[in-house]
Structures are given as C-alpha cells and as structure tokens.
Scaffold this active site. Structure first.
Site: not given
Ligand code: SMG
Ligand code: MG
Length: 378
Positions: A145, A171, A173, A199, A224, A249, A273, A301
């Site tokens: 991510s 992924k 953001k 995402d 996402e 999510d 998750k 994650g």
């Molecule tokens: O653990 O690699 C990881 C982070 C994956 O993008 C990630 N998590 O919305 O999926 C999500 C985000 C939430 C945590 S952001 C701090």
């Molecule tokens: Mg997410």
C-alpha cells in the site's frame, strides 16, 4: 483454561517513511501489545500449567480510520472486557467473542484479546494458527500500500522500489485532488501488466461518481472504500455507475454486515481485516460468506509489527483469499521489527508453521521500543 492475567504493553515504532492517507499521516505507530496468561492448559505440545499468547491491537492514535483509538482500547479492555473474561472459570479462543458480545463495537479491542487467548491455547496444544483457521498454502502473495506523496515524481520513485522488491500488486492511496494523475502516471510508467488498485478511505461521496468513473480506463483491480463507512447503499449505487469493481473495507464490521453488503450489491470484493471485525474467527466467517457468494477477499493491513503480521499471513493463506493482501514485508514498515522480520521472497511471505501464531517478540528489540507496561491480574 482460565485467564489469570494480562500484560498491556505500549510500544513506539517509527515507520521507515511517513504513510499518508486521505485521513492523516502516520509517522510513528503507538501500538498496544497484549500478552495473555492462561492456566490449566494441557495438550500434546505443552505440559499442564501456564501458557501465554500474544496479540497486537491495530487501533491508531486518533479515531480517524474508524471510531476506535488506542487509548480507548486500553480503557475498554481494563474497564469492561478483561473483568468479564477474568470472571469466567473457563476461557478459550472460541469463548472470547461470545463472552464479550454484549459490549457494542470496539472490534479492535475484542480482536486483540481473542487473538492472544487463541495464541495461548494453540501454543499449549502445539497447533498452528494457520492450520487452525483452515489455511491451505504455506506462502502468500503480497501487495504493498503506497501512501499519498508530495509529487507524482516522488510516487513513481517509491513504486519503482516496491516493484523492484517483487511486490505483486500496488495499492495507491487516493483522495480528491490525488487520483487521476497519480494513477495514470503509475499505469503509464509500469505498463498494463502491473496489478494496481486504489483506496480512498471514505474520501468521496456519491456525487463524485462521474469523476470516479474516469478511473475506469486504467484497468484497476478494484476501488476500495470510496464512500463513507455507513454509506452501503451509496456503494451499491456507485457500483452500477463505474466499471472498476468496488471493494469494501471500513463498512464491513462483521459477517452479518458483509452478507448485507453483498446482497445489496455494494461490493464485489472484500478487504478482510480481522481487527476491524472483532478477530480472526469472525474474519474466517466473512471469508466463508464471501466464498459462498463468489466474492473474492484479500487480507488488509494496519501497519502491524511481526506479531500482527504473523496472524494476518496465516489468515491470508485460506483458500478464498484469491487476491494479494496488504501483507508486506517487515522492512516496508520498520527498520527493526520486534520479531524475526518477515522477508519478501519472490513476491511472497512464508506462513509461520510453529505453534500458535508461530512467532514471539525478541526480548531486546521489544525492550528497546517499550514505552510502558501494565500487569492486569485476574
Ligand atoms: O499495513 O500495509 C499496511 C497498510 C495498508 O493501506 C493500508 N491500510 O485503509 O486499508 C487501509 C489502510 C488503513 C491504515 S492507514 C494507517
Ligand atoms: Mg482500506
């Protein structure tokens, strides 16, 4: 088995680079670890007596990803959840969820205690978490991510490094103002074969549907959580207006909400998750509901240390996890992990095979990052 006590330990873990999302920036993770001690365990792998297990609470410092935050987790555990579990003569992993069901929400707090108890139970019995959950693979494909960057150039440099490291999907953001241009740039630079998904962490509204449809041309694996957590109907409407598959999510907090979202057509893919849904046993139920409905799932994650990662990787090895997860290697997050690091090999991580989650904190690494410990006696 009886829960005799719990150690609540706070650790401070600086990330290798700040991780920016539509809701904020994470630079140093303030993490709650929970070590559960149970007595009366017996089994092939352990002598009758004490057994201990670990869990990692994924709640962030601020209630920005969801309503939960780490100080609230400590409070609800000490004030409500642990006393309820201490009062029971018999506790095992399967008993934790039902025992705490009367308490509304607080999924991440429920998840951390359930995971630690399950770990203790399985360690005592000499059984692995992966095997217990129903894993069918011994290694899992991994995505990464990638946060919001200051410039498209900086983003491309980061993605380049991850692709070179072997991650099998990227992924990105996104948020309003950081969507079309970065996605186009990554697609153009790395070609059509790279698996890319986005995402938004709830940053858009249904009014943005036409704008989000402009991402269709980039052949994304999925989009996402574009809309707010509660806007399940909005996601169902959006799914009809865009070609990119919608993945939920934040909206999915249980097998029941997953079943409803699937029925409403709000998602064709789910990010599971475990901590967001109260633990690994509920996560497995979501996996089962999704599989019965032909919905693909993947493991999300929350910037976990090796403790949380070990359990996530075990879950990701279940047969319905057909898409690469946000289960990246330790060095994507931390210079030094508190466990033996998870290392990417050919785009995969190995699933720990030892008893319980199969991994424990390294005492010196753990001590170095600990900011406080508290023993809560049963
Ligand atoms: O653990 O690699 C990881 C982070 C994956 O993008 C990630 N998590 O919305 O999926 C999500 C985000 C939430 C945590 S952001 C701090
Ligand atoms: Mg997410």
């Amino acid at each position: 088995m009886k829960l005799t006590g719990v150690e609540l330990r706070r650790i401070s873990m600086p990330l290798v680079a700040p991780f920016r999302t539509s809701f904020g920036v994470e630079s140093t993770r303030d993490i709650l670890l929970l070590r559960a001690v149970l007595s009366g365990s017996s089994g092939p792998g352990g002598s009758a007596g004490e057994s201990e297990g670990w869990g990692e609470c994924v709640a962030l410092s601020d209630p920005l990803y969801s309503a939960e935050y780490v100080d609230a987790s400590v409070d609800v555990l000490k004030r409500f959840m642990l006393p309820r579990l201490f009062s029971r003569e018999h506790v095992d992993g399967a008993a934790v969820g039902p025992a705490l069901a009367a308490f509304k929400g607080h999924w991440m707090s429920k998840a951390v205690i359930e995971t630690a108890v399950l770990d203790a139970e399985l360690r005592a019995a000499g059984r692995s978490f992966a095997r217990e959950l129903g894993a069918t693979r011994d290694r899992v494909p991994c995505g990464v991510s990638v946060g919001i960057h200051d410039s498209v150039g900086a983003l491309l440099e980061s993605v380049e490094g991850y692709v070179a490291a072997g991650y099998v999907r990227i992924k990105l953001k996104i948020q309003p103002g950081w969507d079309l241009a970065p996605v186009r740039a990554v697609r153009e630079r790395f070609g059509d074969d790279l698996l890319i998904q986005v995402d938004a962490n709830t940053a858009y509204t249904l009014q943005d549907a036409r704008h989000l449809a402009r991402l269709d041309e980039f052949g994304l694996l999925l989009m996402e959580q574009p809309l707010p957590e509660e806007d399940v109907l909005g996601h169902a409407a959006l799914a009809k207006l865009i070609q990119t598959p919608v993945c939920l999510d934040e909206s999915i907090t249980s097998a029941r909400t997953a079943a409803a979202a699937i029925t409403l057509g709000a998602c064709s893919i789910i990010n599971i998750k475990p901590a967001r849904v109260g633990g690994y046993l509920e996560a497995r139920r979501i996996h089962d509901v999704a599989a019965a409905n032909g919905i693909a799932v993947w493991c999300g994650g929350m910037l976990e240390t090796g403790i949380g990662r070990a359990a996530n990787v075990a879950l990701a090895a279940l047969p319905g996890f057909t898409l690469p997860g946000d289960t990246s290697a330790s060095d994507r997050y931390y210079k030094t992990d508190i466990t033996e690091p998870f290392v990417l090999s050919g785009g995969h991580l190995d699933v720990p095979a030892g008893p319980g989650i199969g991994i424990t904190p390294l005492p010196s690494e753990l001590a170095a990052v600990t900011t406080g410990t508290e023993w809560v006696a049963g």
